[in-house]
Write a protein that holds these residues in place. Structure first.
Motif, PDB file in Angstrom:
ATOM      1  N   THR A  89       0.863  -1.177   0.000  1.00  0.00           N
ATOM      2  CA  THR A  89       0.000   0.000   0.000  1.00  0.00           C
ATOM      3  C   THR A  89       0.899   1.225   0.000  1.00  0.00           C
ATOM      4  O   THR A  89       1.780   1.353   0.853  1.00  0.00           O
ATOM      5  CB  THR A  89      -0.911   0.022   1.239  1.00  0.00           C
ATOM      6  OG1 THR A  89      -1.720  -1.160   1.256  1.00  0.00           O
ATOM      7  CG2 THR A  89      -1.814   1.249   1.224  1.00  0.00           C
ATOM      8  N   SER A 125      -1.550   3.898  -4.603  1.00  0.00           N
ATOM      9  CA  SER A 125      -1.517   2.664  -5.385  1.00  0.00           C
ATOM     10  C   SER A 125      -1.479   1.489  -4.421  1.00  0.00           C
ATOM     11  O   SER A 125      -0.999   1.605  -3.294  1.00  0.00           O
ATOM     12  CB  SER A 125      -0.304   2.626  -6.321  1.00  0.00           C
ATOM     13  OG  SER A 125       0.904   2.640  -5.581  1.00  0.00           O
ATOM     14  N   ARG A 127      -1.328  -3.088  -4.259  1.00  0.00           N
ATOM     15  CA  ARG A 127      -1.265  -4.411  -4.877  1.00  0.00           C
ATOM     16  C   ARG A 127      -1.875  -5.399  -3.905  1.00  0.00           C
ATOM     17  O   ARG A 127      -1.542  -5.405  -2.721  1.00  0.00           O
ATOM     18  CB  ARG A 127       0.173  -4.821  -5.174  1.00  0.00           C
ATOM     19  CG  ARG A 127       0.268  -6.260  -5.698  1.00  0.00           C
ATOM     20  CD  ARG A 127       1.659  -6.837  -5.574  1.00  0.00           C
ATOM     21  NE  ARG A 127       1.679  -8.261  -5.912  1.00  0.00           N
ATOM     22  CZ  ARG A 127       2.714  -9.060  -5.714  1.00  0.00           C
ATOM     23  NH1 ARG A 127       3.821  -8.589  -5.170  1.00  0.00           N
ATOM     24  NH2 ARG A 127       2.649 -10.335  -6.037  1.00  0.00           N
ATOM     25  N   THR A 131      -3.238  -8.427  -8.314  1.00  0.00           N
ATOM     26  CA  THR A 131      -4.022  -7.315  -8.849  1.00  0.00           C
ATOM     27  C   THR A 131      -3.425  -5.990  -8.387  1.00  0.00           C
ATOM     28  O   THR A 131      -3.158  -5.803  -7.199  1.00  0.00           O
ATOM     29  CB  THR A 131      -5.485  -7.399  -8.379  1.00  0.00           C
ATOM     30  OG1 THR A 131      -6.036  -8.661  -8.772  1.00  0.00           O
ATOM     31  CG2 THR A 131      -6.307  -6.282  -8.998  1.00  0.00           C
ATOM     32  N   TYR A 132      -3.211  -5.084  -9.336  1.00  0.00           N
ATOM     33  CA  TYR A 132      -2.643  -3.777  -9.045  1.00  0.00           C
ATOM     34  C   TYR A 132      -3.711  -2.698  -9.238  1.00  0.00           C
ATOM     35  O   TYR A 132      -4.493  -2.748 -10.189  1.00  0.00           O
ATOM     36  CB  TYR A 132      -1.455  -3.481  -9.962  1.00  0.00           C
ATOM     37  CG  TYR A 132      -0.252  -4.352  -9.695  1.00  0.00           C
ATOM     38  CD1 TYR A 132       0.799  -3.905  -8.898  1.00  0.00           C
ATOM     39  CD2 TYR A 132      -0.162  -5.638 -10.240  1.00  0.00           C
ATOM     40  CE1 TYR A 132       1.905  -4.704  -8.651  1.00  0.00           C
ATOM     41  CE2 TYR A 132       0.937  -6.442  -9.990  1.00  0.00           C
ATOM     42  CZ  TYR A 132       1.970  -5.968  -9.197  1.00  0.00           C
ATOM     43  OH  TYR A 132       3.056  -6.762  -8.949  1.00  0.00           O
ATOM     44  N   TYR A 133      -3.718  -1.724  -8.329  1.00  0.00           N
ATOM     45  CA  TYR A 133      -4.637  -0.595  -8.417  1.00  0.00           C
ATOM     46  C   TYR A 133      -3.807   0.681  -8.462  1.00  0.00           C
ATOM     47  O   TYR A 133      -3.058   0.979  -7.528  1.00  0.00           O
ATOM     48  CB  TYR A 133      -5.581  -0.569  -7.217  1.00  0.00           C
ATOM     49  CG  TYR A 133      -6.374  -1.841  -7.038  1.00  0.00           C
ATOM     50  CD1 TYR A 133      -7.540  -2.067  -7.765  1.00  0.00           C
ATOM     51  CD2 TYR A 133      -5.949  -2.828  -6.147  1.00  0.00           C
ATOM     52  CE1 TYR A 133      -8.271  -3.237  -7.603  1.00  0.00           C
ATOM     53  CE2 TYR A 133      -6.668  -3.998  -5.977  1.00  0.00           C
ATOM     54  CZ  TYR A 133      -7.824  -4.197  -6.710  1.00  0.00           C
ATOM     55  OH  TYR A 133      -8.539  -5.358  -6.550  1.00  0.00           O
ATOM     56  N   ARG A 134      -3.948   1.434  -9.538  1.00  0.00           N
ATOM     57  CA  ARG A 134      -3.152   2.645  -9.712  1.00  0.00           C
ATOM     58  C   ARG A 134      -4.046   3.794 -10.160  1.00  0.00           C
ATOM     59  O   ARG A 134      -5.241   3.639 -10.340  1.00  0.00           O
ATOM     60  CB  ARG A 134      -2.037   2.407 -10.741  1.00  0.00           C
ATOM     61  CG  ARG A 134      -1.042   1.304 -10.361  1.00  0.00           C
ATOM     62  CD  ARG A 134       0.113   1.259 -11.350  1.00  0.00           C
ATOM     63  NE  ARG A 134       1.126   0.274 -10.994  1.00  0.00           N
ATOM     64  CZ  ARG A 134       1.187  -0.957 -11.489  1.00  0.00           C
ATOM     65  NH1 ARG A 134       0.282  -1.358 -12.379  1.00  0.00           N
ATOM     66  NH2 ARG A 134       2.140  -1.793 -11.118  1.00  0.00           N
ATOM     67  N   ASP A 137      -8.210   4.942  -9.483  1.00  0.00           N
ATOM     68  CA  ASP A 137      -8.715   3.809  -8.713  1.00  0.00           C
ATOM     69  C   ASP A 137      -7.817   3.528  -7.517  1.00  0.00           C
ATOM     70  O   ASP A 137      -8.285   3.288  -6.396  1.00  0.00           O
ATOM     71  CB  ASP A 137      -8.812   2.573  -9.610  1.00  0.00           C
ATOM     72  CG  ASP A 137      -9.475   1.390  -8.906  1.00  0.00           C
ATOM     73  OD1 ASP A 137     -10.268   1.626  -7.970  1.00  0.00           O
ATOM     74  OD2 ASP A 137      -9.204   0.239  -9.294  1.00  0.00           O
ATOM     75  N   GLY A 138      -6.508   3.583  -7.736  1.00  0.00           N
ATOM     76  CA  GLY A 138      -5.565   3.349  -6.648  1.00  0.00           C
ATOM     77  C   GLY A 138      -5.669   4.403  -5.564  1.00  0.00           C
ATOM     78  O   GLY A 138      -5.620   4.090  -4.369  1.00  0.00           O
ATOM     79  N   ARG A 141      -8.900   3.776  -3.513  1.00  0.00           N
ATOM     80  CA  ARG A 141      -8.768   2.635  -2.612  1.00  0.00           C
ATOM     81  C   ARG A 141      -7.817   2.953  -1.454  1.00  0.00           C
ATOM     82  O   ARG A 141      -8.040   2.531  -0.312  1.00  0.00           O
ATOM     83  CB  ARG A 141      -8.275   1.408  -3.383  1.00  0.00           C
ATOM     84  CG  ARG A 141      -9.326   0.824  -4.324  1.00  0.00           C
ATOM     85  CD  ARG A 141      -8.772  -0.320  -5.151  1.00  0.00           C
ATOM     86  NE  ARG A 141      -9.776  -0.873  -6.038  1.00  0.00           N
ATOM     87  CZ  ARG A 141     -10.609  -1.858  -5.712  1.00  0.00           C
ATOM     88  NH1 ARG A 141     -10.532  -2.402  -4.510  1.00  0.00           N
ATOM     89  NH2 ARG A 141     -11.496  -2.301  -6.568  1.00  0.00           N
TER      90      ARG A 141
END
Length: 307
Positions: A89, A125, A127, A131-134, A137-138, A141
């Motif tokens: 994170t 961002s 992970r 699954t990666y969130y950037r 969206d990142g 989250r």
């Protein structure tokens, strides 16, 4: 074309060239704090602060002079990165707060004017397994997780047995388990309070982790259990000990995932107020490094390219 790319690369690297001006640390406290002052080509000075009380966090600020000539530290951002099992994170938060820097001999103190408050999430961002969130969206989250961890830290402060701050060393302001006759560090004790199901209901009762006025006989074994991520949670414990704000966070398994992925950030948020209200204003920082000639690797690379 090659020469043009070469010149562009040189210009970009020169623009980010920083040199170390001074580095300070608190040598007398049981908890460490490190303050580094960097200077760019224009003379703009940037301050970076880390501490054992704020694991996974780096504070950043800029120096300026007020009308009376005092040096002001303007906190402007907080960077955090924390890792868990197959996860990470990361986030940047915009801060607003100020402190007054006082120097004498080889020492420095910081008098807080206003405690840094989070103004906005600049980036984030994450992970989770594969699954990666950037990007947007990142960032969204990250904000949600940060808010949940902050609320969890505030909840723990209201519980009996939790101290004013969570030390980095076991043995200082620790939590004592009378049944096992051993101390527990902050994160172990937190895990027992937030997730007693991991230790069994009998262990839960013996450790007296339930609130003092909570009657164990109120637990209803018929419809009191809920399954989330292969773990059974007792809804009555959530209602009695965790409360309404974080009720669904715990019962859904999200609280345990947050803990496993970002426990260091949780500890830092627990200590955040103590750090700025008590620890930092009382710290006497001593200079450990003065070196205007030291440069980061990007500057060294530039020097090599020029040869």
């Amino acid at each position: 074309m090659k020469n043009i790319l070469y010149m562009i690369m040189i210009c970009v690297m020169l623009s980010g060239c920083l040199s170390l001006k001074e580095r300070y640390s608190d040598k007398k406290s049981l908890e460490n704090i490190n303050l580094t002052i960097m200077s760019d080509k224009s003379g703009l000075e940037t301050v970076y602060i880390t501490s054992s009380l704020l694991p996974s966090i780096t504070l950043k600020g800029a120096l300026s002079l007020d009308a009376s000539g005092d040096t002001i530290l303007n906190f402007n951002s907080l960077y955090t990165i924390t890792n868990g099992w197959r996860s990470y994170t990361e986030g940047n938060l915009m801060l607003y707060g100020q402190g007054k820097i006082k120097k004498y001999d080889e020492n420095m103190t910081i008098e807080m004017i206003s405690k840094p408050e989070v103004i906005d999430i600049q980036s984030g961002s994450m992970r989770v397994i594969d699954t990666y969130y950037r990007n947007k969206d990142g960032a969204g989250r990250f904000k949600n997780k940060f808010d949940r961890l902050y609320e969890t830290a505030q909840l723990l402060k209201l519980k009996d047995g939790f101290g004013q701050f969570a030390p980095s060393q076991t043995g200082l302001n620790y939590f004592f388990d009378p049944n096992r006759n051993i101390p527990e560090d902050f994160l172990t004790h937190t895990k027992r309070v937030l997730f007693p199901e991991l230790y069994g209901i009998n262990t839960l009762y013996k450790k007296k982790l339930l609130d003092i006025h909570y009657d164990l006989s109120l637990l209803d074994n018929t419809d009191d259990l809920i399954i989330a991520d292969d773990l059974l949670y007792r809804k009555s414990y959530t209602d009695a000990v965790i409360g309404e704000t974080l009720k669904e966070v715990r019962n859904s398994g999200t609280m345990l995932r947050d803990f496993n992925e970002s426990k260091k950030l949780l500890k830092a948020l627990y200590n955040y107020d103590y750090f700025f209200d008590t620890f930092l204003p009382q710290a006497v920082l001593q200079v450990t490094t003065k070196n205007n000639d030291y440069k980061f690797n990007n500057c060294i690379i530039i020097d090599n390219l020029k040869k």
